[in-house]
Design a protein around this motif. Sequence first.
Motif, PDB file in Angstrom:
ATOM      1  N   PHE A  98       3.308   3.511  10.692  1.00  0.00           N
ATOM      2  CA  PHE A  98       4.540   3.082  10.888  1.00  0.00           C
ATOM      3  C   PHE A  98       4.849   2.043  11.946  1.00  0.00           C
ATOM      4  N   PHE A  99       3.747   1.781  12.595  1.00  0.00           N
ATOM      5  CA  PHE A  99       4.174   0.483  13.442  1.00  0.00           C
ATOM      6  C   PHE A  99       2.949  -0.402  13.467  1.00  0.00           C
ATOM      7  N   ALA A 100       2.115  -0.340  12.397  1.00  0.00           N
ATOM      8  CA  ALA A 100       0.765  -1.141  12.179  1.00  0.00           C
ATOM      9  C   ALA A 100       0.108  -1.453  13.472  1.00  0.00           C
ATOM     10  N   ASP A 101       0.263  -0.158  14.017  1.00  0.00           N
ATOM     11  CA  ASP A 101      -1.031  -0.220  15.442  1.00  0.00           C
ATOM     12  C   ASP A 101      -2.065   0.002  14.971  1.00  0.00           C
ATOM     13  N   GLY A 102      -3.215  -0.758  14.933  1.00  0.00           N
ATOM     14  CA  GLY A 102      -4.623  -0.412  14.387  1.00  0.00           C
ATOM     15  C   GLY A 102      -4.350  -0.468  12.940  1.00  0.00           C
ATOM     16  N   GLY A 103      -5.439  -0.137  12.308  1.00  0.00           N
ATOM     17  CA  GLY A 103      -5.256  -0.497  10.674  1.00  0.00           C
ATOM     18  C   GLY A 103      -5.786   1.023   9.954  1.00  0.00           C
ATOM     19  N   ILE A 104      -5.984   0.800   8.717  1.00  0.00           N
ATOM     20  CA  ILE A 104      -6.153   2.146   7.937  1.00  0.00           C
ATOM     21  C   ILE A 104      -7.784   2.056   7.695  1.00  0.00           C
ATOM     22  N   LEU A 105      -8.498   1.226   7.925  1.00  0.00           N
ATOM     23  CA  LEU A 105      -9.905   1.414   7.791  1.00  0.00           C
ATOM     24  C   LEU A 105     -10.339   1.439   9.397  1.00  0.00           C
ATOM     25  N   ALA A 106      -9.575   1.055  10.269  1.00  0.00           N
ATOM     26  CA  ALA A 106     -10.065   1.270  11.744  1.00  0.00           C
ATOM     27  C   ALA A 106      -9.702   2.500  12.303  1.00  0.00           C
ATOM     28  N   LEU A 107      -8.828   3.227  11.159  1.00  0.00           N
ATOM     29  CA  LEU A 107      -8.311   4.669  11.757  1.00  0.00           C
ATOM     30  C   LEU A 107      -9.485   5.579  12.280  1.00  0.00           C
ATOM     31  N   GLY A 108     -10.680   5.641  11.516  1.00  0.00           N
ATOM     32  CA  GLY A 108     -11.832   6.573  12.096  1.00  0.00           C
ATOM     33  C   GLY A 108     -12.345   5.890  13.479  1.00  0.00           C
ATOM     34  N   CYS A 109     -12.331   4.826  13.624  1.00  0.00           N
ATOM     35  CA  CYS A 109     -13.131   4.119  14.722  1.00  0.00           C
ATOM     36  C   CYS A 109     -11.783   4.826  16.084  1.00  0.00           C
TER      37      CYS A 109
ATOM     38  N   VAL C 131      -0.517  -1.685   4.079  1.00  0.00           N
ATOM     39  CA  VAL C 131      -0.321  -0.521   4.694  1.00  0.00           C
ATOM     40  C   VAL C 131       1.213  -0.563   4.794  1.00  0.00           C
ATOM     41  N   VAL C 132       1.817  -1.645   5.310  1.00  0.00           N
ATOM     42  CA  VAL C 132       3.217  -1.393   5.388  1.00  0.00           C
ATOM     43  C   VAL C 132       3.967  -1.121   4.082  1.00  0.00           C
ATOM     44  N   LEU C 133       3.287  -1.705   2.851  1.00  0.00           N
ATOM     45  CA  LEU C 133       3.916  -1.347   1.446  1.00  0.00           C
ATOM     46  C   LEU C 133       3.491   0.144   1.097  1.00  0.00           C
ATOM     47  N   LEU C 134       2.408   0.494   1.675  1.00  0.00           N
ATOM     48  CA  LEU C 134       2.235   2.020   1.651  1.00  0.00           C
ATOM     49  C   LEU C 134       3.327   3.047   2.095  1.00  0.00           C
ATOM     50  N   SER C 135       3.733   2.638   3.387  1.00  0.00           N
ATOM     51  CA  SER C 135       4.690   3.200   4.161  1.00  0.00           C
ATOM     52  C   SER C 135       5.980   2.954   3.719  1.00  0.00           C
ATOM     53  N   LEU C 136       6.323   1.722   3.004  1.00  0.00           N
ATOM     54  CA  LEU C 136       7.404   1.370   2.600  1.00  0.00           C
ATOM     55  C   LEU C 136       7.811   2.166   1.083  1.00  0.00           C
ATOM     56  N   THR C 137       6.613   2.613   0.379  1.00  0.00           N
ATOM     57  CA  THR C 137       7.096   2.866  -1.035  1.00  0.00           C
ATOM     58  C   THR C 137       6.571   4.337  -0.901  1.00  0.00           C
ATOM     59  N   THR C 138       6.542   4.979   0.065  1.00  0.00           N
ATOM     60  CA  THR C 138       5.989   6.537  -0.135  1.00  0.00           C
ATOM     61  C   THR C 138       6.985   7.187   1.095  1.00  0.00           C
TER      62      THR C 138
END
Lengths: 347, 246, 271
Positions: A98-109, C131-138
């Motif tokens: 929700f705040f684009a802090d870090g990323g989805i691939l970096a989540l594990g790290c 990721v923004v699109l994921l959170s905006l569409t779900t």
Amino acid sequence: MHMADALLSPAVGGTMWAVTAGITAYSAKKLKDSPDDSRVPLMGVLGAFIFAAQMINFSIPVTGSSGHLGGGMILAILLGPYAAFLVLASVLIVQALFFADGGILALGCNIFNMAFFPCFFAYPFIYRKIAGQNPTYKKILIGTTLSAVIALQLGAFSVVIETMASGISELPFNTFVLLMQPIHLAIGIVEGFVTAAVVSFVWKERPEVLEASSNDMPLQRGLPLKKVLAGFVVAALFTGGILSWFASSYPDGLEWSMARTAGVEELEAPEGGAHGFLAGLQEKLAFLPDYGFRQSGTVTLERPDTETRWPAVDPGTTVSGFVGGGLTLLLAGAAGLLLSRTAGRCK
Amino acid sequence: MSHHFLEVNDLYYSYPDGTEALKGVSLRLEHGEAVGLVGANGAGKSTLLLAVAGLVFSGSGTVNIGGAILSKKTLGEIRRRLGFIFQDPEDQLFMPTVFDDVAFGPLNQGLSAGEVSFRVEEALRSVGAGHLSDRPAYRLSGGEKRAVSIAAVLSMLPDILLMDEPSSGLDPRNRRMLIGLLGDFTHTRLIATHDLDLVLDVCPRTIVLHRGEIAADGHTEEIFRDEGLLERCSLEPPLCMQGVRS
Amino acid sequence: MAKKLDINFNELVSCSTAASGSSLVHRLDPRAKWLVTLAFAVTATSFGKYEIARLMPLFFYPFAMIALSGVAVADVLRRTALAAPFILLAGLFNPFFDRHVLISLWGFPLTGGWVSFLSITLRSVLVVSSVVLLSLTTRSDRLFSGLGELGVPSIFVVQLQFLNRYILLLAGEVQRIVRAHSLRSGSRRNSVSLFLSGSMLGILLLKSMDRAARVHWAMLARGFDGEVRTACPLKFSWQRDGAFVLIWVAFFGAVRFIDIPFLLFGWAVGK
């Protein structure tokens, strides 16, 4: 200390995902073995508390850097390592989404760097050894400060390792380490003091909360929640009132560290690794003879003294990448527009 | 037909810090009875409701719901029979949509999907909120939130309703609708409130709680006319009776 | 801080508003969207650090998702921009350390550092917007239920749902407190002294935790036993969700292994 996707390679990101998934599954299993439904909402609330506490950035004296509460040690001490790990992981997931802090691939790290070390290293091997039994104010202060410092040092070092292993960033290892570690030492000391203030208060008011978690037992039913709450208010007041007094808009420790590194005037010559990489790049692109990047890569390798004599590459060949890329982008945009119209008609 | 009774015997409860909230409370509600529970702030109304629902555990005394004595063993059964409507609907609407919220109780009862949606529809219809089913909880008005929070309890088909300040935060029109709704229910009802006018409209009988003890238990109108009693318990007579008094 | 809270609150609200839409993308099973988003991140980060043109085809993904979901472009851009400091900082130091001239553009040298900086920035924009699109569409609850269905342990998912629920409450109360403060403090809009903001947080925390305890009671009173059940468990339709995953993964694979910009260039020149 959040890492971003763009500096990670899929291999490093994927490995850390797997590691984190394993720890999560293990923690969940441990919690399942001692079920207690009141723990679940408590975990959620404490996660929200950490969120609120993290909104306050406190500045680190001398360095001109600032950081925010990680909260890992507070959670570990109040909830035990397993629940604390899950809560911290949740906080990081919500931040990423929700705040684009870090990323989805970096989540594990990010989960590993910021949750694993406080919960599974600093808490059991430092804090509990020092302040687990018969706590005193002094033991709590030493225990939390030492734990927070060491957890953050390990986390910061882990960031460096993961960044280096990914090979996207050009930050030299030595520079990166020399900046990351001292900054996170300062952050760790402040975090330790804040954690100590919270834990001491809780210990004074409701010692059984600490005892319950130090035995890895779920919290007792019917705990006098109000006093525990009061403890958190005092903690929040302490964090907010005292620390934000000299809080600043300085960037976060990691960002500052990188900015400082980038700002260093005496730039080191690129390491041999970069040449090796370029060679690999050249090989990879060799089957695309007209591609501008390949040719220039070759030329670069042939003439290492690039500062003075850059190669005269025919603009015509380099432009292929730009035109091709631009065309692709246009096409992608046009296709998107087309889809949008189609979707509009379907409604 | 007297199985949905609620009996409390000599109930004590102390906060963990030692403050006594309930000091020997005994009462009995018969099947289908609507009883107002009034008292000043801190008199113990909310605590009594929580103790009846087994949400806080009393030091001593018994709670008997339709023949089942409250204990850890009977807790699940008793909570199935009780519908607890909390003061702030926000607390009760914790699920993302109205449907999910109203379905929460029935789903916990292990009902089939078909039965659950039937129950949800019925419950929402009975409070006039059928059209809100897909709305997220935070997009509801105050009156709608109250209606949905009642539906969320009705969908479990409880025998006995415990209500904590059901009219708080409602505008006059929504309050009037609520009073109509509460009056139409056939459940055994225990309504803790500061809204004595609501009690007057809905509850023939009133219990006055004062500092953890029952100060009075009887006909609503008689109690509200007893100015000495109300004064002693820091209460004011309902607005519609204040004119009569002066 | 007040401003940050305002932004955060508005983002949370606008996100949940956008996420409760009913487009094709919104109706997709969240598991499918998780998988595709993850595959997208892996694809975008798998290119070499000097790749720019080859990242371009990946922009089709956010464009297509915006088109199919009807999410406002401005929403996506604004939320992606929130991560701008991250995006720019990630690659900012590369130009300082990598000074090899990689290509020359009409006589102007372009160093490897600048090329990789651009590449890092582009892939950041790609991944963040996905990721923004994921959170905006779900809807967030479906997003997290999806995690549960993908095998994440249920206790984790349940407390994540709680956390999610409490954050919304908390943000709303922060918003009200801050607004009340700025109304009283007169001219200086959105500037709460940090000392005050600390005490605000303390008050807020007490209120939030009290509320959490009451919510727990409300759950228990309705038969909560540690497991949050939802009425309509997610249904993965192979025709819809499976096709969504397959098509995108195939596309990502094609982008990864076929140099589309190069082919396009050849086609354009050949003509």
